[in-house]
Each structure stands twice: as C-alpha cells, then as structure tokens.
Scaffold this motif. Structure first.
Motif, short mmCIF file in Angstrom:
data_model
loop_
_atom_site.label_atom_id
_atom_site.label_comp_id
_atom_site.label_asym_id
_atom_site.label_seq_id
_atom_site.Cartn_x
_atom_site.Cartn_y
_atom_site.Cartn_z
N THR A 112 0.83 -1.21 0.00
CA THR A 112 0.00 0.00 0.00
C THR A 112 0.86 1.26 0.00
OG1 THR A 112 -0.11 0.00 2.42
CG2 THR A 112 -1.86 -1.16 1.26
N ASP A 113 0.25 2.34 -0.46
CA ASP A 113 0.94 3.63 -0.37
C ASP A 113 0.73 4.21 1.03
OD1 ASP A 113 -1.59 4.90 -0.27
OD2 ASP A 113 -1.49 5.60 -2.34
N ALA A 114 1.18 5.43 1.26
CA ALA A 114 1.11 6.05 2.59
C ALA A 114 -0.32 6.22 3.10
CB ALA A 114 1.82 7.40 2.57
N LYS A 115 -1.29 6.24 2.19
CA LYS A 115 -2.70 6.39 2.59
C LYS A 115 -3.45 5.06 2.63
CE LYS A 115 -3.15 11.14 1.02
NZ LYS A 115 -3.91 12.09 0.20
N GLY A 116 -2.71 3.96 2.43
CA GLY A 116 -3.33 2.65 2.50
C GLY A 116 -3.95 2.16 1.21
N PHE A 117 -3.66 2.83 0.10
CA PHE A 117 -4.21 2.44 -1.21
C PHE A 117 -3.29 1.49 -1.96
CE2 PHE A 117 -6.91 6.02 -0.47
CZ PHE A 117 -8.05 5.81 -1.24
N ILE A 118 -3.89 0.60 -2.72
CA ILE A 118 -3.17 -0.15 -3.75
C ILE A 118 -3.57 0.47 -5.09
CG2 ILE A 118 -2.91 -2.30 -2.46
CD1 ILE A 118 -5.34 -3.41 -4.06
N HIS A 119 -2.70 0.31 -6.09
CA HIS A 119 -2.94 0.93 -7.39
C HIS A 119 -2.83 -0.13 -8.49
CE1 HIS A 119 -2.87 4.86 -5.53
NE2 HIS A 119 -1.86 4.40 -4.80
N PHE A 120 -3.81 -0.11 -9.39
CA PHE A 120 -3.85 -1.07 -10.48
C PHE A 120 -2.89 -0.63 -11.58
CE2 PHE A 120 -5.81 -3.14 -14.22
CZ PHE A 120 -5.84 -4.45 -13.75
N SER A 121 -1.60 -0.87 -11.34
CA SER A 121 -0.58 -0.50 -12.32
C SER A 121 0.66 -1.37 -12.10
CB SER A 121 -0.23 0.99 -12.21
OG SER A 121 0.32 1.29 -10.95
N GLY A 122 1.55 -1.30 -13.06
CA GLY A 122 2.75 -2.12 -13.03
C GLY A 122 2.53 -3.44 -13.76
N ALA A 123 3.55 -4.25 -13.76
CA ALA A 123 3.50 -5.54 -14.46
C ALA A 123 2.49 -6.48 -13.79
CB ALA A 123 4.88 -6.19 -14.46
N VAL A 124 1.88 -7.32 -14.59
CA VAL A 124 0.94 -8.31 -14.08
C VAL A 124 1.70 -9.38 -13.30
CG1 VAL A 124 -0.77 -10.06 -14.70
CG2 VAL A 124 -0.67 -7.91 -15.98
N MET A 125 1.26 -9.64 -12.07
CA MET A 125 1.89 -10.63 -11.20
C MET A 125 1.13 -11.97 -11.24
SD MET A 125 4.31 -8.73 -9.97
CE MET A 125 4.95 -9.65 -8.62
N GLY A 126 -0.08 -11.95 -11.73
CA GLY A 126 -0.95 -13.12 -11.74
C GLY A 126 -2.36 -12.69 -11.39
N SER A 127 -3.11 -13.59 -10.78
CA SER A 127 -4.47 -13.28 -10.32
C SER A 127 -4.52 -13.46 -8.82
CB SER A 127 -5.47 -14.21 -10.98
OG SER A 127 -5.50 -13.98 -12.37
N HIS A 128 -5.50 -12.82 -8.19
CA HIS A 128 -5.61 -12.90 -6.74
C HIS A 128 -7.07 -12.78 -6.32
CE1 HIS A 128 -4.26 -12.80 -2.64
NE2 HIS A 128 -4.65 -11.56 -2.43
N CYS A 129 -7.42 -13.48 -5.27
CA CYS A 129 -8.76 -13.40 -4.68
C CYS A 129 -8.65 -12.57 -3.41
CB CYS A 129 -9.27 -14.80 -4.38
SG CYS A 129 -10.91 -14.83 -3.64
N ILE A 130 -9.57 -11.64 -3.25
CA ILE A 130 -9.55 -10.73 -2.10
C ILE A 130 -10.99 -10.32 -1.78
CG2 ILE A 130 -9.18 -8.68 -3.54
CD1 ILE A 130 -7.20 -7.69 -1.33
N LEU A 131 -11.25 -10.04 -0.53
CA LEU A 131 -12.60 -9.69 -0.10
C LEU A 131 -12.80 -8.18 -0.10
CD1 LEU A 131 -15.26 -10.90 1.14
CD2 LEU A 131 -14.33 -10.19 3.35
N ALA A 132 -13.84 -7.73 -0.80
CA ALA A 132 -14.28 -6.33 -0.73
C ALA A 132 -15.33 -6.25 0.36
CB ALA A 132 -14.85 -5.90 -2.07
N ASN A 133 -15.12 -5.37 1.34
CA ASN A 133 -16.04 -5.35 2.48
C ASN A 133 -16.57 -3.98 2.88
OD1 ASN A 133 -13.74 -4.35 3.68
ND2 ASN A 133 -13.47 -6.02 5.11
N GLU A 134 -16.29 -2.96 2.08
CA GLU A 134 -16.81 -1.63 2.42
C GLU A 134 -16.78 -0.74 1.20
OE1 GLU A 134 -15.60 0.57 6.18
OE2 GLU A 134 -14.61 1.76 4.63
N ASN A 135 -17.87 -0.01 0.99
CA ASN A 135 -17.97 0.97 -0.08
C ASN A 135 -18.06 2.35 0.55
OD1 ASN A 135 -18.59 2.53 -2.32
ND2 ASN A 135 -20.66 1.73 -2.57
N ASP A 136 -17.06 3.18 0.32
CA ASP A 136 -17.05 4.55 0.84
C ASP A 136 -17.37 5.49 -0.33
OD1 ASP A 136 -16.41 7.14 1.74
OD2 ASP A 136 -14.80 6.40 3.02
N MET A 137 -18.66 5.83 -0.46
CA MET A 137 -19.11 6.64 -1.58
C MET A 137 -18.55 8.07 -1.53
SD MET A 137 -23.00 5.20 -1.76
CE MET A 137 -23.51 6.30 -3.06
N LYS A 138 -18.36 8.60 -0.33
CA LYS A 138 -17.83 9.96 -0.20
C LYS A 138 -16.40 10.03 -0.73
CE LYS A 138 -16.94 13.55 3.19
NZ LYS A 138 -16.84 13.88 4.60
#
Length: 186
Positions: A112-138
């Motif tokens: 993660t970056d300093a704010k806790g974000f991951i970014h969809f960029s860079g070389a493809v590493m493969g595939s991954h399964c992860i749980l989405a558990n919150e939508n912050d609309m603001k």
C-alpha cells in the motif's frame, strides 16, 4: 487469516467472507480456509490436480466459482450470484454485504501507499482473490481485506479507488456475491 506462501487465496477470500460482518462465523482458521475451502474448491474446479495431498499434477490456485460452489456444498451459503462491473459491485457492497473478488494482480498492488491504497498498475503478477467489504461513496473507494495477515497494509486491509477497481474488473475480473449465509457451528 494469513495464507502465507500458499496459492490458496480463494480459500482465504471465501473464509474472510465467513468471518465478515454482519454475521461473523467464529472459529474459522487458516487450516479450515486452506484444507476445507481451498482444497475443496480445487477438487471441484475444471483443472486436473491441485495442491491437496495426493493431487497430480501439483498446481496452486483455483477459481472464485469453485470457491463459491464449495461454500454452497459446505452449507455456508444458499447460492451465489455474479456482479458485472464496478457499479454492480458497489451496489452489492452497499446493500447486500461483502463481495469476493478475483482480479488481475499487479506490481503496485503488492503493497500500500502512505494512505493505505493499492494501485492497479505495473506488471501483471498473476491473479488474486480478495474480499471487498466496504464501499465509501464519499471518498470513492472500496476497502479490501487481504489474506496476507495483519502486518500487510493497514492491519491486513487496503483501499482501492473506484477507478482502479473498475479497471481491474474490466480485465476479466470476477465478483461473487454470496446469498443466504447460514449460521451454523463450525
């Protein structure tokens, strides 16, 4: 939960759905995620072999669909449905609960970056399964719960912007929405 070096992310993504709110199942362990859910999914998927004892050929990984079928066979859910694209995922998170994602994983998602974000960029590493558990609309972000332990990201969590999640989903991403979760003893 922490999958360690195993390619068992589908088992852990599904297990994280079980321990997520609003109805958290008690007693889910790394062993259950790997040996019951992940191995069960590998036995159901379309590929020969797996990582379970006696599997030939050996391979790591499986599909989110096989994970959902295993959850249903184990009696944890009545059914599962698919969300197609960003707005379906956001709607499901806002109105139904956690969503299990299977997405392309890239270099800038490894930490993660300093704010806790991951970014969809860079070389493809493969595939991954992860749980989405919150939508912050603001903030226009989704919280994800990783299967790499609490030392990763922000106590095992990270954020992904709507834009980056949309990109990941558009690259053959899967979004599984479990329905009819059962409360039962482990």
């Amino acid at each position: 939960l922490d999958q360690g070096q195993d390619g068992a992310c589908v088992g852990f993504g599904m297990a994280h759905e079980l321990i997520a709110l609003p109805v958290a199942v008690k007693g889910i362990t790394n062993k259950y995620a790997k040996e019951t859910i992940y191995f069960g999914a590998q036995m159901r998927d379309e590929w020969e072999g797996g990582a379970y004892p006696g599997a030939k050929p050996f391979y790591e990984g499986t599909s989110v669909k096989a994970g959902a079928e295993t959850m249903k066979a184990l009696g944890w859910i009545e059914e599962y449905r698919w969300a197609f694209g960003l707005w379906d995922v956001l709607s499901a998170l806002s109105h139904l609960g956690p969503v299990v994602l299977g997405i392309e994983w890239r270099e800038k998602m490894e930490s993660t970056d300093a704010k806790g974000f991951i970014h969809f960029s860079g070389a493809v590493m493969g595939s991954h399964c992860i749980l989405a558990n919150e939508n912050d609309m603001k903030e226009k972000r989704v919280r994800l719960h990783q299967s790499w332990g609490k030392s990763w990201g922000v106590q095992g969590d990270c954020f992904i912007s709507y834009t980056d999640l949309g990109k990941a989903l558009s690259r053959n991403g899967e979004a599984c929405v479990p329905f009819g979760r059962k409360e039962k003893p482990l």
